[in-house]
Write a protein that holds these residues in place. Sequence first.
Motif, short mmCIF file in Angstrom:
data_model
loop_
_atom_site.label_atom_id
_atom_site.label_comp_id
_atom_site.label_asym_id
_atom_site.label_seq_id
_atom_site.Cartn_x
_atom_site.Cartn_y
_atom_site.Cartn_z
N PHE A 73 0.84 -1.19 0.00
CA PHE A 73 0.00 0.00 0.00
C PHE A 73 0.88 1.24 0.00
CE2 PHE A 73 -2.23 3.20 2.66
CZ PHE A 73 -3.31 3.44 1.82
N SER A 74 0.58 2.17 -0.91
CA SER A 74 1.30 3.44 -0.98
C SER A 74 0.58 4.45 -0.09
CB SER A 74 1.35 3.94 -2.43
OG SER A 74 2.02 5.17 -2.50
N PHE A 75 1.24 4.84 1.01
CA PHE A 75 0.60 5.68 2.01
C PHE A 75 0.36 7.08 1.45
CE2 PHE A 75 -0.19 7.81 5.99
CZ PHE A 75 -0.73 6.82 6.79
N PRO A 76 -0.85 7.63 1.59
CA PRO A 76 -1.14 8.97 1.06
C PRO A 76 -0.38 10.05 1.82
CG PRO A 76 -2.99 8.18 2.37
CD PRO A 76 -2.03 7.02 2.23
N HIS A 77 0.05 11.07 1.10
CA HIS A 77 0.79 12.17 1.71
C HIS A 77 -0.06 13.43 1.84
CE1 HIS A 77 4.15 9.54 0.75
NE2 HIS A 77 4.91 10.28 1.54
N SER A 78 -1.31 13.37 1.40
CA SER A 78 -2.18 14.55 1.49
C SER A 78 -3.63 14.08 1.52
CB SER A 78 -1.95 15.48 0.30
OG SER A 78 -2.38 14.84 -0.90
N LYS A 79 -4.52 15.01 1.85
CA LYS A 79 -5.94 14.67 1.85
C LYS A 79 -6.43 14.37 0.45
CE LYS A 79 -10.45 16.35 3.47
NZ LYS A 79 -11.17 17.41 4.20
N VAL A 80 -5.88 15.06 -0.55
CA VAL A 80 -6.28 14.81 -1.94
C VAL A 80 -5.95 13.37 -2.32
CG1 VAL A 80 -5.81 15.42 -4.34
CG2 VAL A 80 -6.04 17.23 -2.62
N GLU A 81 -4.75 12.90 -1.99
CA GLU A 81 -4.36 11.52 -2.28
C GLU A 81 -5.24 10.54 -1.53
OE1 GLU A 81 -0.24 10.71 -1.78
OE2 GLU A 81 0.42 12.47 -2.93
N LEU A 82 -5.56 10.85 -0.28
CA LEU A 82 -6.40 9.95 0.52
C LEU A 82 -7.79 9.82 -0.09
CD1 LEU A 82 -6.54 9.80 4.38
CD2 LEU A 82 -8.65 9.75 3.08
N LEU A 83 -8.38 10.93 -0.51
CA LEU A 83 -9.71 10.89 -1.12
C LEU A 83 -9.70 10.08 -2.41
CD1 LEU A 83 -10.91 14.57 -0.54
CD2 LEU A 83 -11.69 12.51 0.64
N ALA A 84 -8.61 10.18 -3.16
CA ALA A 84 -8.50 9.39 -4.40
C ALA A 84 -8.48 7.90 -4.08
CB ALA A 84 -7.24 9.80 -5.17
N LEU A 85 -7.79 7.51 -3.02
CA LEU A 85 -7.74 6.10 -2.63
C LEU A 85 -9.10 5.63 -2.11
CD1 LEU A 85 -4.27 6.06 -0.80
CD2 LEU A 85 -4.83 5.01 -3.01
N LEU A 86 -9.82 6.51 -1.43
CA LEU A 86 -11.18 6.18 -0.99
C LEU A 86 -12.09 5.93 -2.20
CD1 LEU A 86 -11.95 8.62 1.98
CD2 LEU A 86 -12.02 6.13 2.08
N ASP A 87 -12.01 6.81 -3.16
CA ASP A 87 -12.86 6.69 -4.36
C ASP A 87 -12.50 5.45 -5.17
OD1 ASP A 87 -14.15 9.00 -3.64
OD2 ASP A 87 -12.88 10.30 -4.88
N ALA A 88 -11.24 5.03 -5.12
CA ALA A 88 -10.80 3.86 -5.89
C ALA A 88 -11.10 2.55 -5.16
CB ALA A 88 -9.30 3.96 -6.18
N GLY A 89 -11.58 2.63 -3.91
CA GLY A 89 -11.86 1.41 -3.15
C GLY A 89 -10.63 0.79 -2.53
N THR A 90 -9.51 1.52 -2.54
CA THR A 90 -8.29 1.01 -1.90
C THR A 90 -8.33 1.26 -0.40
OG1 THR A 90 -7.06 1.50 -3.92
CG2 THR A 90 -5.77 1.16 -1.92
N LEU A 91 -9.01 2.32 0.00
CA LEU A 91 -9.20 2.66 1.41
C LEU A 91 -10.68 2.65 1.75
CD1 LEU A 91 -6.91 5.71 2.36
CD2 LEU A 91 -6.72 3.35 3.15
N TYR A 92 -10.98 2.41 3.03
CA TYR A 92 -12.34 2.50 3.54
C TYR A 92 -12.30 3.28 4.85
CZ TYR A 92 -12.92 -1.57 0.49
OH TYR A 92 -12.92 -2.43 -0.58
#
Length: 625
Positions: free
Chosen positions: A532-551
Amino acid sequence: MLPRGRPRALGAAALLLLLLLLGFLLFDGRLRRAAALDGDPGAGPGDHNRSDCGPQPPPPPKCELLHVAIVCAGHNSSRDVITLVKSMLFYRKNPLHLHLVTDAVARNILETLFHTWMVPAVRVSFYHADQLKPQVSWIPNKHYSGLYGLMKLVLPSALPAELARVIVLDTDVTFASDISELWALFAHFSDTQAIGLVENQSDWYLGNLWKNHRPWPALGRGFNTGVILLRLDRLRQAGWEQMWRLTARRELLSLPATSLADQDIFNAVIKEHPGLVQRLPCVWNVQLSDHTLAERCYSEASDLKVIHWNSPKKLRVKNKHVEFFRNFYLTFLEYDGNLLRRELFVCPSQPPPGAEQLQQALAQLDEEDPCFEFRQQQLTVHRVHVTFLPHEPPPPRPHDVTLVAQLSMDRLQMLEALCRHWPGPMSLALYLTDAEAQQFLHFVEASPVLAARQDVAYHVVYREGPLYPVNQLRNVALAQALTPYVFLSDIDFLPAYSLYDYLRASIEQLGLGSRRKAALVVPAFETLRYRFSFPHSKVELLALLDAGTLYTFRYHEWPRGHAPTDYARWREAQAPYRVQWAANYEPYVVVPRDCPRYDPRFVGFGWNKVAHIVELDAQLSGATG
């Protein structure tokens, strides 16, 4: 909790030590044969490195209180003291009174440990080393022990005036016999003798170890001060303080410093006043130094009494038989200290504070009760070793935050990643056995990431009972946090790389503290992926949420646990917003250090954080997320 009965465990432990001691005798026989085959003449007839075979002194009166003094400073020395005390407790048959001269660090550690250990028939008194420093700070000392290595000189004045006799021990000794046998050697003192010592088991004081080696004066080979019998009353009457000071000042006119700390000064005094010393049998201080001649002692002795690791290398010292002695030491290092909470049935004594009430409460439990194990665990008093490893307290900052969490052995692999993500102070409680605590120590020492972090405080809570005392662990870690605010997290969570700085800025901007009661909620997320590539910003985190990589955390199993955080609003939020408590809410929060403690009745897993958040909400006017 005081153990209600562990005959099998205690029997197994006793058998282990019995086999080890039988190995000692067999090993000793091989040593004698080896010495004979090598043509080693051993010690001469007048050499005091042999075991004295004269008449044995009578044992001390039954149940006589034995006094032991130890100087201890710092984290590492505190761990050594615990191993020494374990070896004493294993063999002892008498009540003990420990007189511990400590710095503030060692006192905090050992006071907590002995309070939670609750060993019957053991009293502990503490003395402030800082108050004694001015009495020895004028002495230049090259020994690695520093000022603390000189403090045995001032024990006659530092210890209570009514105390007449005391055994003084270095922290790096291990007992292989009942300490009352050592105490009994006071009976061999003549009317003028006041100091009992074993002869030095090296050529140090003979001055022939290397070219231009110039030791302090000594009587023959001199004496080693790792184990001392002191007649304090006689030393006071003889004017000990003036005696050692005059001798030290005189010798320092021609010598630049002490090399072996207090030992040099003791030997110089004895050289001038030989009538003060009573020679003890060599088995009471078998010295495993770099240039040891101890084999002359243990190849002749029928049994050994005290092992002394008096080399700066300690267990890494080079010695023909070091592996045997090392294994003996490791036996006590990893020995379950809970098994040493045994009563001295032949010596009735005042129980440790709270022990009687605990025994009464335990006696009232019904073993047929389906909740018996839970009720028993609630009454357990776990041994606690705070700041198990060296720790530097963080500098005072008004908005600083300590990450607080708890873990067991199976989560050690999380520590390196956690240290990379959270650059601030941490207070972590670990639930370990005595043996696992040593594995943890080696784990940290072998990790460049962990070894470099002096702002992480590790607190060992020793394992006892079948259930996991999750809230007791949290309370230990919380109580040891030193910053104004704490981030109450779990070990499986990795904070965002910028979270530490963001939280400190938010606390300041929101004016939290005495002016405003609130908790900061830190939104939590999870992933089911190993890589897993850890997000460095809120924008990256939201992208992972939208992609189903994060919940959002526990979205599939327990959405109510974090629903009040309102993740939909959080997605759009540009500033902190207020959230309301709801039933089953269990967020991860930042709160003042003096927040309510966790309810220790919760053991295992489930509802422990929920109950804590209920109490937090009752005390705060609301939560800000």
